[in-house]
Design a protein around this motif. Structure first.
Motif, PDB file in Angstrom:
ATOM      1  N   PRO A 183     -62.921  24.031 -24.096  1.00 27.13           N
ATOM      2  CA  PRO A 183     -61.775  24.230 -23.254  1.00 27.13           C
ATOM      3  C   PRO A 183     -61.783  25.944 -22.887  1.00 27.13           C
ATOM      4  CG  PRO A 183     -60.879  23.109 -24.845  1.00 27.13           C
ATOM      5  CD  PRO A 183     -62.252  23.214 -25.234  1.00 27.13           C
ATOM      6  N   GLN A 184     -62.147  26.788 -23.895  1.00 27.70           N
ATOM      7  CA  GLN A 184     -62.200  28.183 -23.438  1.00 27.70           C
ATOM      8  C   GLN A 184     -63.332  28.470 -22.358  1.00 27.70           C
ATOM      9  OE1 GLN A 184     -60.401  30.770 -24.723  1.00 27.70           O
ATOM     10  NE2 GLN A 184     -61.334  31.838 -23.022  1.00 27.70           N
ATOM     11  N   THR A 185     -64.470  27.906 -22.365  1.00 26.70           N
ATOM     12  CA  THR A 185     -65.430  27.824 -21.283  1.00 26.70           C
ATOM     13  C   THR A 185     -64.771  27.605 -20.039  1.00 26.70           C
ATOM     14  OG1 THR A 185     -67.361  27.506 -23.068  1.00 26.70           O
ATOM     15  CG2 THR A 185     -67.748  27.316 -20.660  1.00 26.70           C
ATOM     16  N   ILE A 186     -64.331  26.447 -20.149  1.00 21.25           N
ATOM     17  CA  ILE A 186     -63.294  25.911 -18.759  1.00 21.25           C
ATOM     18  C   ILE A 186     -62.425  26.952 -18.349  1.00 21.25           C
ATOM     19  CG2 ILE A 186     -61.805  24.396 -17.778  1.00 21.25           C
ATOM     20  CD1 ILE A 186     -63.126  22.286 -19.672  1.00 21.25           C
ATOM     21  N   ALA A 187     -61.665  27.580 -19.415  1.00 19.23           N
ATOM     22  CA  ALA A 187     -60.686  28.647 -18.815  1.00 19.23           C
ATOM     23  C   ALA A 187     -61.347  29.997 -18.201  1.00 19.23           C
ATOM     24  CB  ALA A 187     -59.849  28.930 -20.131  1.00 19.23           C
ATOM     25  N   THR A 188     -62.152  30.180 -18.805  1.00 19.58           N
ATOM     26  CA  THR A 188     -63.193  31.708 -18.464  1.00 19.58           C
ATOM     27  C   THR A 188     -63.707  31.446 -17.130  1.00 19.58           C
ATOM     28  OG1 THR A 188     -63.894  32.023 -20.730  1.00 19.58           O
ATOM     29  CG2 THR A 188     -65.027  32.884 -19.045  1.00 19.58           C
ATOM     30  N   ARG A 189     -64.466  29.945 -16.953  1.00 19.25           N
ATOM     31  CA  ARG A 189     -64.956  29.959 -15.360  1.00 19.25           C
ATOM     32  C   ARG A 189     -63.739  29.752 -14.383  1.00 19.25           C
ATOM     33  NH1 ARG A 189     -68.841  31.397 -17.845  1.00 19.25           N
ATOM     34  NH2 ARG A 189     -70.344  30.138 -18.561  1.00 19.25           N
ATOM     35  N   LYS A 190     -62.511  29.370 -14.812  1.00 15.85           N
ATOM     36  CA  LYS A 190     -61.782  29.317 -13.822  1.00 15.85           C
ATOM     37  C   LYS A 190     -60.965  30.794 -13.513  1.00 15.85           C
ATOM     38  CE  LYS A 190     -57.057  27.310 -13.624  1.00 15.85           C
ATOM     39  NZ  LYS A 190     -55.893  26.585 -14.159  1.00 15.85           N
ATOM     40  N   TYR A 191     -61.003  31.450 -14.650  1.00 15.05           N
ATOM     41  CA  TYR A 191     -60.507  32.892 -14.470  1.00 15.05           C
ATOM     42  C   TYR A 191     -61.481  33.580 -13.735  1.00 15.05           C
ATOM     43  CZ  TYR A 191     -60.316  37.659 -14.944  1.00 15.05           C
ATOM     44  OH  TYR A 191     -60.381  39.044 -14.960  1.00 15.05           O
TER      45      TYR A 191
END
Length: 67
Positions: free
Chosen positions: A8-16
């Motif tokens: 989930p953190q990777t997904i959030a980082t990519r989204k940001y």
């Protein structure tokens, strides 16, 4: 988005990164130049990314001025 099973953190980082307009670039440069640049940045107390950004912006402005 990401291949495989990203956390989930990777997904959030990519989204940001996408929202903020960040991109990752890869260049092939001579090892000696890269190492000398890293040393110079460390000596001057600046980040490599910050210095590259500054130099790129200066070059863009110089290019615009010569049009």
């Amino acid at each position: 988005m990401a291949v495989g099973n990203p956390k989930p953190q990777t997904i959030a980082t990519r989204k940001y990164e996408k929202k903020a307009g960040w991109v990752s670039k890869s260049y092939k440069l001579k090892k000696e130049v890269v190492e000398a640049f890293a040393k110079a940045c460390e000596k001057e107390g600046v980040s490599q990314a910050g210095q590259l950004t500054k130099m790129m912006k200066e070059f863009i402005e110089q290019s615009k001025a010569s049009e």
